[in-house]
Design a protein around this motif. Structure first.
Motif, PDB file in Angstrom:
ATOM      1  N   ALA A  23       0.830  -1.203   0.000  1.00 16.60           N
ATOM      2  CA  ALA A  23       0.000   0.000   0.000  1.00 16.60           C
ATOM      3  C   ALA A  23       0.866   1.255   0.000  1.00 16.60           C
ATOM      4  CB  ALA A  23      -0.943  -0.009   1.197  1.00 16.60           C
ATOM      5  N   LYS A  24       0.287   2.348  -0.451  1.00 19.62           N
ATOM      6  CA  LYS A  24       0.977   3.638  -0.484  1.00 19.62           C
ATOM      7  C   LYS A  24       0.215   4.637   0.387  1.00 19.62           C
ATOM      8  CE  LYS A  24       4.096   2.622  -3.714  1.00 19.62           C
ATOM      9  NZ  LYS A  24       3.724   1.217  -3.929  1.00 19.62           N
ATOM     10  N   PHE A  25       0.964   5.529   1.002  1.00 25.48           N
ATOM     11  CA  PHE A  25       0.381   6.616   1.784  1.00 25.48           C
ATOM     12  C   PHE A  25       1.167   7.875   1.471  1.00 25.48           C
ATOM     13  CE2 PHE A  25       0.036   9.136   5.771  1.00 25.48           C
ATOM     14  CZ  PHE A  25      -1.336   9.312   5.766  1.00 25.48           C
ATOM     15  N   LEU A  26       0.462   8.900   1.007  1.00 27.25           N
ATOM     16  CA  LEU A  26       1.111  10.139   0.566  1.00 27.25           C
ATOM     17  C   LEU A  26       2.131   9.877  -0.535  1.00 27.25           C
ATOM     18  CD1 LEU A  26       1.701  11.922   4.016  1.00 27.25           C
ATOM     19  CD2 LEU A  26      -0.203  12.226   2.406  1.00 27.25           C
ATOM     20  N   GLY A  27       1.854   8.852  -1.335  1.00 28.15           N
ATOM     21  CA  GLY A  27       2.735   8.520  -2.443  1.00 28.15           C
ATOM     22  C   GLY A  27       3.956   7.718  -2.068  1.00 28.15           C
ATOM     23  N   LEU A  28       4.091   7.334  -0.802  1.00 34.26           N
ATOM     24  CA  LEU A  28       5.259   6.594  -0.332  1.00 34.26           C
ATOM     25  C   LEU A  28       4.823   5.237   0.204  1.00 34.26           C
ATOM     26  CD1 LEU A  28       7.132   9.450   1.576  1.00 34.26           C
ATOM     27  CD2 LEU A  28       7.591   8.609  -0.743  1.00 34.26           C
ATOM     28  N   PRO A  29       5.712   4.248   0.192  1.00 31.09           N
ATOM     29  CA  PRO A  29       5.352   2.917   0.703  1.00 31.09           C
ATOM     30  C   PRO A  29       4.950   2.984   2.171  1.00 31.09           C
ATOM     31  CG  PRO A  29       7.416   2.822  -0.515  1.00 31.09           C
ATOM     32  CD  PRO A  29       7.088   4.273  -0.358  1.00 31.09           C
ATOM     33  N   VAL A  30       3.889   2.304   2.510  1.00 29.57           N
ATOM     34  CA  VAL A  30       3.378   2.367   3.873  1.00 29.57           C
ATOM     35  C   VAL A  30       4.331   1.760   4.902  1.00 29.57           C
ATOM     36  CG1 VAL A  30       2.076   0.204   3.829  1.00 29.57           C
ATOM     37  CG2 VAL A  30       1.228   2.104   5.193  1.00 29.57           C
ATOM     38  N   PRO A  31       5.207   0.776   4.542  1.00 32.22           N
ATOM     39  CA  PRO A  31       6.161   0.293   5.551  1.00 32.22           C
ATOM     40  C   PRO A  31       7.043   1.384   6.139  1.00 32.22           C
ATOM     41  CG  PRO A  31       6.071  -1.262   3.741  1.00 32.22           C
ATOM     42  CD  PRO A  31       5.261  -0.073   3.327  1.00 32.22           C
ATOM     43  N   ALA A  32       7.336   2.419   5.362  1.00 36.62           N
ATOM     44  CA  ALA A  32       8.150   3.517   5.895  1.00 36.62           C
ATOM     45  C   ALA A  32       7.437   4.200   7.056  1.00 36.62           C
ATOM     46  CB  ALA A  32       8.456   4.525   4.792  1.00 36.62           C
ATOM     47  N   PHE A  33       6.122   4.285   6.988  1.00 46.39           N
ATOM     48  CA  PHE A  33       5.355   4.915   8.058  1.00 46.39           C
ATOM     49  C   PHE A  33       5.254   3.987   9.271  1.00 46.39           C
ATOM     50  CE2 PHE A  33       4.069   7.087   4.193  1.00 46.39           C
ATOM     51  CZ  PHE A  33       4.140   8.417   4.578  1.00 46.39           C
ATOM     52  N   TYR A  34       5.277   2.662   9.031  1.00 48.66           N
ATOM     53  CA  TYR A  34       5.361   1.747  10.170  1.00 48.66           C
ATOM     54  C   TYR A  34       6.623   2.023  10.978  1.00 48.66           C
ATOM     55  CZ  TYR A  34       1.978  -1.085   7.489  1.00 48.66           C
ATOM     56  OH  TYR A  34       0.889  -1.527   6.783  1.00 48.66           O
ATOM     57  N   VAL A  35       7.731   2.233  10.261  1.00 49.20           N
ATOM     58  CA  VAL A  35       9.005   2.498  10.928  1.00 49.20           C
ATOM     59  C   VAL A  35       8.927   3.792  11.727  1.00 49.20           C
ATOM     60  CG1 VAL A  35      11.452   2.991  10.565  1.00 49.20           C
ATOM     61  CG2 VAL A  35      10.325   1.200   9.233  1.00 49.20           C
ATOM     62  N   LEU A  36       8.352   4.834  11.119  1.00 49.84           N
ATOM     63  CA  LEU A  36       8.243   6.113  11.822  1.00 49.84           C
ATOM     64  C   LEU A  36       7.374   5.997  13.065  1.00 49.84           C
ATOM     65  CD1 LEU A  36       7.871   8.634   8.844  1.00 49.84           C
ATOM     66  CD2 LEU A  36       9.905   8.133  10.207  1.00 49.84           C
ATOM     67  N   VAL A  37       6.268   5.272  12.966  1.00 51.19           N
ATOM     68  CA  VAL A  37       5.389   5.092  14.125  1.00 51.19           C
ATOM     69  C   VAL A  37       6.112   4.307  15.221  1.00 51.19           C
ATOM     70  CG1 VAL A  37       3.279   3.973  14.934  1.00 51.19           C
ATOM     71  CG2 VAL A  37       3.259   5.271  12.801  1.00 51.19           C
ATOM     72  N   LEU A  38       6.811   3.241  14.839  1.00 50.57           N
ATOM     73  CA  LEU A  38       7.545   2.448  15.822  1.00 50.57           C
ATOM     74  C   LEU A  38       8.631   3.286  16.497  1.00 50.57           C
ATOM     75  CD1 LEU A  38       8.265  -0.228  17.197  1.00 50.57           C
ATOM     76  CD2 LEU A  38       9.652  -0.803  15.182  1.00 50.57           C
ATOM     77  N   ALA A  39       9.354   4.080  15.706  1.00 51.64           N
ATOM     78  CA  ALA A  39      10.401   4.935  16.280  1.00 51.64           C
ATOM     79  C   ALA A  39       9.800   5.957  17.236  1.00 51.64           C
ATOM     80  CB  ALA A  39      11.181   5.636  15.167  1.00 51.64           C
ATOM     81  N   ALA A  40       8.645   6.514  16.869  1.00 52.75           N
ATOM     82  CA  ALA A  40       7.998   7.493  17.741  1.00 52.75           C
ATOM     83  C   ALA A  40       7.543   6.856  19.053  1.00 52.75           C
ATOM     84  CB  ALA A  40       6.806   8.123  17.012  1.00 52.75           C
ATOM     85  N   VAL A  41       6.983   5.666  18.963  1.00 58.84           N
ATOM     86  CA  VAL A  41       6.540   4.972  20.177  1.00 58.84           C
ATOM     87  C   VAL A  41       7.725   4.671  21.089  1.00 58.84           C
ATOM     88  CG1 VAL A  41       5.539   2.822  21.054  1.00 58.84           C
ATOM     89  CG2 VAL A  41       4.473   3.997  19.119  1.00 58.84           C
ATOM     90  N   LEU A  42       8.808   4.168  20.511  1.00 58.19           N
ATOM     91  CA  LEU A  42       9.991   3.867  21.322  1.00 58.19           C
ATOM     92  C   LEU A  42      10.595   5.136  21.907  1.00 58.19           C
ATOM     93  CD1 LEU A  42      11.746   1.094  19.186  1.00 58.19           C
ATOM     94  CD2 LEU A  42      10.476   0.826  21.321  1.00 58.19           C
ATOM     95  N   TRP A  43      10.561   6.227  21.155  1.00 57.27           N
ATOM     96  CA  TRP A  43      11.089   7.491  21.681  1.00 57.27           C
ATOM     97  C   TRP A  43      10.276   7.943  22.896  1.00 57.27           C
ATOM     98  CZ3 TRP A  43       9.115  12.450  22.292  1.00 57.27           C
ATOM     99  CH2 TRP A  43      10.058  13.436  22.614  1.00 57.27           C
TER     100      TRP A  43
END
Length: 367
Positions: free
Chosen positions: A169-189
């Motif tokens: 899937a794509k979100f904002l024209g980018l692969p959605v796995p990239a947003f999984y990484v950002l969400v995971l990094a934010a949660v860990l932060w």
């Protein structure tokens, strides 16, 4: 009018370089490859490819970072990635489970594996290298037993479209796995920087004796750290299964070294001298940009492991240098006697000691 509060020191050039030098290096690498390869590198297609290809490495690096915060190492993540992505496909294709149930089962299995690792390290008192290498070998054996050494290939009906969509899937024209990484990094932060749990983990990693003295249940929190690592590894396995759509029993080992390179190299960025999720993401970006650039330049296949190995050595060296530098430049000026510290302040001071031995993530921890 003077007060008893110490003045906040301005960031020095060395501090800025230590904190944001890795981020600047990522920008420089991108600019260099964009100038050398103007037709292929600075394109949206290449950006999507980088984000999709290295999202698994980023998730695995964030998972590996959690035990490193406590001064432990989880070498089972690569073997776990191979097992969980194969098991996800096996449950969907051969057993016939609905894909959400299969994914949930894999996540639970990853967390339970993390609990076992934590128990072996803290209660059986086995060195984390040995314990996680042993459980990793067991998982690799289970992977071979499940697949009988062969790849798992979907039948003519293929995999459910919704399952494939979690990777394609794509979100904002980018692969959605990239947003999984950002969400995971934010949660860990948030967990590591804003919650007591994170401060306790940092105290355990930097000064286990202080953690015991102030009453932190060290064993329990180390088990929590390994459980988090196992859970993230399970999630990465699910994402890898949706991305590749074919179960390869040996693919997980290829992710082990890059993940540890990123986790250790990330200790030298943003919060230099301590493992942190934002620095880990920056480290993955450097690896992704470097590997993509040298690949487009036509490098041979052996250049990739060479790049990862050299980067790992540099990362370990930088972590040690950053730690020694923090100890040398610790506060030395006399201060007025502060009021009695609260428990939270005691945790903070124990997590960032001005002297004493370096944090155990710089070298293999001695049991």
């Amino acid at each position: 009018m003077t007060t008893g509060l110490p003045r906040r020191r301005r960031p020095t050039a060395g501090h800025l370089i230590g904190s944001y030098g890795l981020l600047a290096l990522a920008v420089v690498l991108f600019v260099v490859f964009a100038l050398v390869l103007p037709d292929t590198f600075p394109t949206m297609a290449n950006l999507r490819s980088i984000l999709s290809t290295h999202s698994i490495t980023a998730m695995l690096a964030l998972g590996a970072m959690i035990p490193i915060v406590t001064g432990k190492f989880d070498l089972s993540i690569g073997y776990g990635l191979g097992l969980w992505h194969v098991l996800t496909l096996q449950l969907i294709i051969a057993v016939g489970w609905p894909w959400p149930l299969a994914c949930l089962g894999v996540l639970i299995g990853g967390a339970l594996t993390g609990v076992i690792n934590g128990l072996l390290v803290e209660f059986a008192r086995i060195d984390s290298f040995i314990a996680t290498l042993g459980t990793g070998s067991v998982m690799y054996a289970i992977t071979g037993w499940v697949t009988m050494g062969a790849r798992i290939v979907p039948d003519s009906e293929g995999l459910p479209a919704d399952f494939i969509g979690i990777s394609e899937a794509k979100f904002l024209g980018l692969p959605v796995p990239a947003f999984y990484v950002l969400v995971l990094a934010a949660v860990l932060w948030i967990v590591l920087e804003r919650l007591p749990l994170g401060r306790y983990l940092y105290v355990i990693g930097s000064n286990p004796r202080a953690a015991d003295l102030i009453g932190i249940p060290t064993r329990r929190y180390v088990v929590y750290a390994f459980t988090g690592s196992g859970l993230v590894t399970g999630a990465a396995g699910v994402l890898l299964a949706a991305q590749q759509q074919i179960g390869n029993p040996s693919v997980g080992i290829d992710y082990l070294l890059p993940a540890f390179v990123a986790a250790l190299l990330g200790s030298t960025a943003i919060r230099a001298g301590r493992p942190n999720p934002l620095g880990t993401v920056v480290a993955v970006a450097i690896l992704a940009i470097g590997l993509s650039g040298i690949s487009q330049l036509g490098a041979d296949f052996w250049v990739t492991p060479l790049f990862n190995g050299v980067t790992l050595l540099i990362a370990v060296g930088l972590v040690g240098y950053t730690t020694r530098r923090r100890l040398r430049t610790g506060p030395s000026a006399p201060r007025r006697t502060p009021p009695p510290p609260s428990e939270e302040a005691s945790v903070e001071s124990a997590a960032t000691p001005a002297g004493g031995p370096p944090p155990p993530w710089t070298v293999p921890p001695a049991e």
